[in-house]
Design a protein around this motif. Structure first.
Motif, PDB file in Angstrom:
ATOM      1  N   ALA A 141      -8.027  -5.228   3.924  1.00 34.86           N
ATOM      2  CA  ALA A 141      -7.483  -4.101   4.698  1.00 34.86           C
ATOM      3  C   ALA A 141      -5.985  -3.928   4.498  1.00 34.86           C
ATOM      4  N   ALA A 142      -5.240  -5.014   4.401  1.00 39.92           N
ATOM      5  CA  ALA A 142      -3.791  -4.910   4.262  1.00 39.92           C
ATOM      6  C   ALA A 142      -3.376  -4.358   2.905  1.00 39.92           C
ATOM      7  N   ASP A 143      -4.274  -4.447   1.934  1.00 38.40           N
ATOM      8  CA  ASP A 143      -3.957  -4.035   0.560  1.00 38.40           C
ATOM      9  C   ASP A 143      -4.631  -2.719   0.191  1.00 38.40           C
ATOM     10  N   ARG A 196       0.784   3.818   0.844  1.00 38.06           N
ATOM     11  CA  ARG A 196      -0.090   3.106  -0.104  1.00 38.06           C
ATOM     12  C   ARG A 196      -1.099   4.124  -0.621  1.00 38.06           C
ATOM     13  N   THR A 224      -4.449   4.004   1.910  1.00 35.50           N
ATOM     14  CA  THR A 224      -4.832   4.904   3.016  1.00 35.50           C
ATOM     15  C   THR A 224      -4.942   6.349   2.542  1.00 35.50           C
TER      16      THR A 224
END
Length: 340
Positions: free
Chosen positions: A244-246, A186, A249
């Motif tokens: 956080a999931a989207d 991501r 990083t």
């Protein structure tokens, strides 16, 4: 009134000292092909030149030989770090052929640029390099066509002049590939002004790398930072404030100034570089990339290599040799530091 001005030594003075004609001295100075000058005569002339301290008139020699030994370089800001690298590459390559650079700064002023070009043509430069600080289309005065001209970090919209450009697509690909290789899937991209060639090319490379890794590019992860630290700070905040999931990083920033703004956004949120968020920049602006903490992994714009290649191309054109291609791209190397 008496003056201390030293009288200039002339070619006739050299001829008298060596006991030869002025024409013979001229043949030796210009290394005229087919002139059968005995070695002893040549030696006497060279000794006379040394003893008298004679310096040939460069302008007269250029007129006679139609060769000045000079290339011209016009750029916007000669004191900028990128311009200095172009000058270093061009001058080093020119010096290898015993040529010199006549350098002028236009300061982005078309009138000053035209005046600099006229002065260079009056000094009979054999070729011209025209370099810009950022990759874009340019329009040169018609007078630039009077000598071989090569564009550096820019191109003319009509495609009439040879040009040397950074490989923006490959650079964007390598930056993204480095983050993918580090395990990131991501990856946010804080781009430049989306309409300029560097932004278009770097985004193409970014998306190519993602597709090769089996990842469908997500347009919502691409936000312009408009080439400024403040713009990138705002863009990074938007990306990092997602659930956080989207949240990405890793961030690929279109230049190092924007990476600096992204660093601030990351650290304000209590996140660590590279443990929580990895960052890659672009341009290798030394005063930024090497002094951020942690030091920034980035892609270098190949200005020195472009300057070197520009003189190679000019030398070929000045010698009447055809170019293999009129559009050359130079690789942008990845510089590993500590942000991935």
């Amino acid at each position: 009134m008496a003056t201390n001005k030293t009288q200039r030594v002339t070619m006739s003075d050299v001829a008298r000292r060596a006991g030869v004609s002025r024409t013979t001295v001229s043949f030796v100075l210009n290394d005229k092909p087919g002139a059968a000058i005995p070695d002893e005569t040549r030696r006497r002339i060279l000794e006379a030149i040394d003893e008298l301290g004679y310096r040939p008139n460069a302008g007269a020699r250029a007129l006679a030989a139609n060769r000045s030994g000079w290339f011209g370089l016009i750029t916007e800001i000669v004191t900028g770090p990128f311009a200095a690298e172009v000058i270093t590459g061009a001058q080093s390559r020119a010096w290898g052929d015993r040529r010199f650079l006549l350098i002028a700064a236009s300061e982005g002023d078309p009138a000053q640029e035209a005046a600099a070009l006229d002065q260079m043509l009056e000094h009979r430069v054999e070729g011209l390099l025209y370099a810009t600080t950022w990759h874009r289309a340019v329009s040169l005065p018609k007078a630039a066509r009077e000598v071989p001209t090569v564009l550096v970090n820019c191109y003319d919209a009509a495609g009439e002049l040879p040009c040397i450009l950074p490989d923006e697509v490959s650079g964007g690909y390598k930056a993204t590939r480095r983050l993918l290789d580090a395990g990131h899937t991501r990856i946010g991209f804080i781009n430049l002004d989306p309409a300029i060639p560097a932004a278009i090319g770097r985004r193409e490379g970014y998306e190519r790398a993602l597709r090769e890794a089996g990842i469908t590019p997500d347009p919502s992860l691409v936000i312009p930072g408009w080439a400024t630290a403040d713009g990138a700070y705002t863009a990074a905040c938007e990306l990092l404030d997602r659930p956080a999931a989207d949240r990405p990083t890793a961030l690929f920033c279109g230049n190092d100034r924007m990476a600096m703004g992204a660093y601030d956004a990351i650290k304000e949120r209590g996140l660590r570089i590279p443990h929580d968020v990895a960052v890659v920049g672009f341009d290798n602006q030394e005063l930024i990339a090497a002094y951020l903490r942690p030091k920034l992994t980035t892609l270098a714009l190949p200005f020195e290599a472009m300057g070197t290649k520009g003189v190679d191309m000019l030398a070929a054109l000045a010698a009447g040799q055809p170019l293999d291609t009129h559009r050359v791209t130079i690789d942008c190397p990845l510089l590993e530091r500590s942000s991935v």
